[in-house]
Design an enzyme around this catalytic site. Structure first.
Site, PDB file in Angstrom:
ATOM      1  N   ILE A 167     -33.496  50.434  16.511  1.00  0.00           N
ATOM      2  CA  ILE A 167     -32.782  49.884  17.681  1.00  0.00           C
ATOM      3  C   ILE A 167     -33.569  48.665  18.132  1.00  0.00           C
ATOM      4  CG2 ILE A 167     -31.881  50.241  19.995  1.00  0.00           C
ATOM      5  CD1 ILE A 167     -31.851  53.205  19.565  1.00  0.00           C
ATOM      6  N   ASP A 168     -33.026  47.490  17.901  1.00  0.00           N
ATOM      7  CA  ASP A 168     -33.672  46.286  18.424  1.00  0.00           C
ATOM      8  C   ASP A 168     -32.937  45.942  19.719  1.00  0.00           C
ATOM      9  OD1 ASP A 168     -35.513  44.180  18.396  1.00  0.00           O
ATOM     10  OD2 ASP A 168     -33.942  42.805  17.786  1.00  0.00           O
TER      11      ASP A 168
ATOM     12  N   ASP B  49     -38.239  42.934  13.571  1.00  0.00           N
ATOM     13  CA  ASP B  49     -37.341  42.296  14.546  1.00  0.00           C
ATOM     14  C   ASP B  49     -36.615  41.097  13.920  1.00  0.00           C
ATOM     15  OD1 ASP B  49     -38.043  43.872  16.899  1.00  0.00           O
ATOM     16  OD2 ASP B  49     -39.962  42.833  16.886  1.00  0.00           O
TER      17      ASP B  49
ATOM     18  N   THR C  15     -34.249  47.901  22.616  1.00  0.00           N
ATOM     19  CA  THR C  15     -34.348  49.258  23.181  1.00  0.00           C
ATOM     20  C   THR C  15     -34.207  49.246  24.702  1.00  0.00           C
ATOM     21  OG1 THR C  15     -35.787  49.880  21.350  1.00  0.00           O
ATOM     22  CG2 THR C  15     -35.811  51.333  23.260  1.00  0.00           C
TER      23      THR C  15
ATOM     24  N   ASP D 271     -35.618  47.786  11.950  1.00  0.00           N
ATOM     25  CA  ASP D 271     -35.756  48.173  13.360  1.00  0.00           C
ATOM     26  C   ASP D 271     -34.550  49.036  13.707  1.00  0.00           C
ATOM     27  OD1 ASP D 271     -36.119  48.477  16.039  1.00  0.00           O
ATOM     28  OD2 ASP D 271     -36.555  46.377  16.449  1.00  0.00           O
TER      29      ASP D 271
ATOM     30  N   GLU E  79     -40.089  50.167  12.361  1.00  0.00           N
ATOM     31  CA  GLU E  79     -40.845  50.002  13.601  1.00  0.00           C
ATOM     32  C   GLU E  79     -41.490  51.299  14.060  1.00  0.00           C
ATOM     33  OE1 GLU E  79     -38.686  48.614  17.105  1.00  0.00           O
ATOM     34  OE2 GLU E  79     -40.578  48.384  18.170  1.00  0.00           O
TER      35      GLU E  79
HETATM   36  C1  LIP Z   1     -37.973  43.852  21.169  1.00  0.00           C
HETATM   37  C2  LIP Z   1     -37.485  42.495  20.684  1.00  0.00           C
HETATM   38  C3  LIP Z   1     -37.492  41.539  21.864  1.00  0.00           C
HETATM   39  C4  LIP Z   1     -38.914  41.261  22.113  1.00  0.00           C
HETATM   40  C5  LIP Z   1     -39.657  42.524  22.456  1.00  0.00           C
HETATM   41  C6  LIP Z   1     -39.414  43.639  21.460  1.00  0.00           C
HETATM   42  P1  LIP Z   1     -37.449  46.393  20.490  1.00  0.00           P
HETATM   43  O1  LIP Z   1     -37.798  44.842  20.165  1.00  0.00           O
HETATM   44  O2  LIP Z   1     -36.399  42.404  19.981  1.00  0.00           O
HETATM   45  O3  LIP Z   1     -36.848  40.343  21.553  1.00  0.00           O
HETATM   46  O4  LIP Z   1     -39.060  40.301  23.126  1.00  0.00           O
HETATM   47  O5  LIP Z   1     -41.030  42.247  22.526  1.00  0.00           O
HETATM   48  O6  LIP Z   1     -40.142  43.447  20.267  1.00  0.00           O
HETATM   49  O7  LIP Z   1     -38.671  46.947  21.136  1.00  0.00           O
HETATM   50  O8  LIP Z   1     -36.280  46.436  21.399  1.00  0.00           O
HETATM   51  O9  LIP Z   1     -37.212  46.994  19.162  1.00  0.00           O
END
Ligand code: LIP
Length: 304
Positions: free
Chosen positions: A91-92, A242, A94, A89, A71
């Protein structure tokens, strides 16, 4: 594919996930250096970047010939090809990480021929490790790092129920959704409209689902579907990093992934519109069709 050692790739991803987990836990939320990308709700931190650097270093040392998409280093125009590719990713979730809400994870996917093939999703706050290898099942291991069960953790096959019930329809379903970070325009309007219709009473023309949930991480939402805790998860706007890892887990747990837009039963990994349904002895196809009727004529459109 025949000459790929998927078990070894899986084991490497777990060890990298645990190392990344220690890094995430060591970040003090009050000191997290935060920046934004598209807007004030699209957050990136120094920890996201540092974890991705760690993951990329480890994976390129172990598998120098494989492609890598992450990412934080993604450049527009880069595509997921058919080559063996790590899709990551760091940290998914964030936003959760920044707020200290303990639902963030490292999402480490491996795709071959653009098919999610190995998935490792690790939430270090809860020491929950979701894993899947194509053709070999999916698992949740809880508490291995905490030393439960003699250090091995409690390993459960996914879905968590041995006999998942049939899907009877949206009005008996728990549905995962996310608002995403774009808060205007046609995609946002469509999402808000669908959320409203899903929740509304039947008397007012709605489907009256049991409820809607947002974990704030696409990977953890998908793992909740794989576990059978959510019945469905619908999202538009998230990216291959993601979903890749958790999609491999979902498929091995008997779940299916359709497109978030009506009509496509085989959405591409980078299609950015997804509808995941849990494993069930019956009702998967019917519930997708019922959901697509709620979406109606609307279409989410995202650039890839
Ligand atoms: C997030 C996702 C979340 C989505 C956000 C974003 P991040 O990823 O996991 O579900 O709604 O748009 O993409 O930014 O925390 O890596």
């Amino acid at each position: 594919m025949a000459d790929l050692n998927l078990q070894e790739i899986h084991d490497t991803l777990i060890s990298v996930a645990h190392e990344a987990g220690r890094m995430i836990l060591s970040a003090n939320p009050t000191d997290i250096s935060t920046g934004t990308k598209l807007n004030s709700a699209d957050i990136v931190t120094e920890t996201d970047k540092a974890v991705e650097a760690l993951v990329s270093t480890r994976l390129s040392a172990a598998y120098p010939t494989f492609s890598f998409i992450g990412e934080e280093t993604y450049k527009p125009g880069v595509e997921v090809t058919s080559a063996p590719t790590f899709i990551v990713d760091p940290i998914d979730g964030t936003t959760n990480f920044v707020h200290g809400f303990p639902h963030a994870c490292i999402s480490l996917g491996f795709a071959v021929d653009r098919i999610p093939t190995v998935g490792v999703v690790y939430n270090p706050y809860l020491d929950q490790l979701y894993t899947g290898i194509r053709g070999q099942g999916a698992y949740l291991t809880q508490g291995a790092v905490w030393g439960l069960e003699g250090g091995k953790g409690r390993k459960s096959k996914l879905p968590l129920s041995k006999n998942p019930p049939p899907l009877k329809g949206l009005d008996t379903s728990l549905v995962g959704i996310e608002w995403g970070s774009t808060r205007d325009g046609p995609n946002y309007e469509l999402k808000a409209e669908v959320f409203k219709k899903l929740c509304a009473s039947k008397e007012t023309g709605g489907t009256m689902v049991h409820s809607l949930r947002s974990l704030g991480s696409a990977a953890l939402n998908l793992c909740a579907v794989a576990a059978g805790q959510y019945d469905l998860y619908w999202e538009g706007g998230c990216w291959a990093w993601d979903v890749c890892a958790a999609w491999a887990i979902l498929a091995e747990a008997g779940g299916i992934m359709a497109s978030g837009n009506p009509g496509d039963w085989n959405p591409p990994i980078d299609g950015r519109k997804y509808l995941a349904v849990r494993g069930a002895p019956s009702g998967q196809k019917e519930i997708v069709e019922e959901f697509w009727k709620v979406v109606g004529e609307g279409r989410m459109e995202y650039e890839s």
